[in-house]
Design a protein around this motif. Sequence first.
Motif, short mmCIF file in Angstrom:
data_model
loop_
_atom_site.label_atom_id
_atom_site.label_comp_id
_atom_site.label_asym_id
_atom_site.label_seq_id
_atom_site.Cartn_x
_atom_site.Cartn_y
_atom_site.Cartn_z
N ALA A 182 -0.87 -6.57 -3.51
CA ALA A 182 -1.27 -5.61 -2.48
C ALA A 182 -2.75 -5.28 -2.60
O ALA A 182 -3.22 -4.85 -3.65
CB ALA A 182 -0.43 -4.34 -2.60
N GLY A 183 -3.47 -5.49 -1.52
CA GLY A 183 -4.84 -5.01 -1.41
C GLY A 183 -4.80 -3.54 -1.02
O GLY A 183 -3.86 -2.82 -1.35
N ALA A 201 -2.37 -11.04 3.72
CA ALA A 201 -3.49 -10.09 3.56
C ALA A 201 -4.65 -10.43 4.48
O ALA A 201 -4.88 -11.59 4.83
CB ALA A 201 -3.97 -10.08 2.12
N ALA A 202 -5.37 -9.39 4.87
CA ALA A 202 -6.62 -9.54 5.61
C ALA A 202 -7.75 -9.60 4.58
O ALA A 202 -8.13 -8.58 4.01
CB ALA A 202 -6.81 -8.37 6.57
N SER A 205 -3.15 -2.38 7.58
CA SER A 205 -2.34 -1.31 6.98
C SER A 205 -1.46 -1.83 5.85
O SER A 205 -0.96 -1.06 5.03
CB SER A 205 -1.43 -0.68 8.05
OG SER A 205 -0.40 -1.60 8.41
N GLY A 206 -1.20 -3.13 5.85
CA GLY A 206 -0.29 -3.71 4.87
C GLY A 206 1.17 -3.69 5.30
O GLY A 206 2.03 -4.24 4.61
N ALA A 233 -4.68 -5.63 -6.04
CA ALA A 233 -5.89 -6.45 -6.02
C ALA A 233 -6.88 -5.81 -5.06
O ALA A 233 -6.58 -5.68 -3.87
CB ALA A 233 -5.57 -7.87 -5.59
N GLY A 234 -8.02 -5.39 -5.53
CA GLY A 234 -8.97 -4.68 -4.67
C GLY A 234 -9.84 -5.59 -3.83
O GLY A 234 -9.95 -5.42 -2.62
N SER A 235 -10.44 -6.58 -4.46
CA SER A 235 -11.39 -7.45 -3.76
C SER A 235 -10.76 -8.82 -3.52
O SER A 235 -9.69 -9.14 -4.06
CB SER A 235 -12.63 -7.64 -4.63
OG SER A 235 -12.28 -8.39 -5.79
#
Length: 223
Positions: free
Chosen positions: A55-56, A96-97, A33-34, A72-74
């Motif tokens: 943040a993903g 981050a996961a 979830s962040g 950051a997406g990936s």
Amino acid sequence: ALPRDLSGRRVVVSAGGTREALDPVRYLGNRSSGRQGYAIARVAAQRGAAVTLVAGHTADLADPAAVDVVRAGSAREMRDAMRAAAKGSDAVVMNAAVADFRPVALVDHKIKKGSGDPEPLALTVNPDILVELVQAREPGQIVAGFAAETGDATGDALHHGRAKLARKGCDLLIVNAVGDGKAFEVADNSGWLLGADGSETELGSGSKALLASYLWDAVAARL
Ligand code: C5P
């Protein structure tokens, strides 16, 4: 009020999960979830640090006040953002996961069902961002990671956490007990804080903000 013991410090925190694109509409992702990473960033800012939050993908969370948020997406985008932000910073926290694997190739059209059995999904290994940050660590910089482990303190979780700390080479590792509805998508967290110096602190159960405070206490003591 919180101590202002991080004023004059620059810190970087990652949060949320990465998504690895498969085709224009599909991805491999996870349920992070962040919330824990956002709490870590928020508490650092409240303690006076200049904070960059990478943040993903997250739940619908408001940007923490007075924090510089970078998306950051990936995994590879996150790696680039973290490497850039870590330069000249005093502490780096990888919460981050990150997806361990990504599809070998991004297919440029929506993959069709076809008629027979599905094609196997070819995957390749993502960079380990935490390990790269440790390798690029600047003098005096503190690098912290997280480990989500199933099991309890007397069993596997701590054992795996200790091994992971050594393998990754970071200064601090927060071990979260997961499973049985713990840690993911919930408000509270519990676990242990392991130090490369051999220290081991049980954090008990509390809010993600409280866990963030314990982490910053440990970082501040090492700066
Ligand atoms: O190996 P594992 O995924 O359990 O390690 C978790 C820690 O490593 C977390 O701090 C996570 O942010 C980080 N990590 C990373 N890059 C990866 C996988 C995990 O930075 N590709």
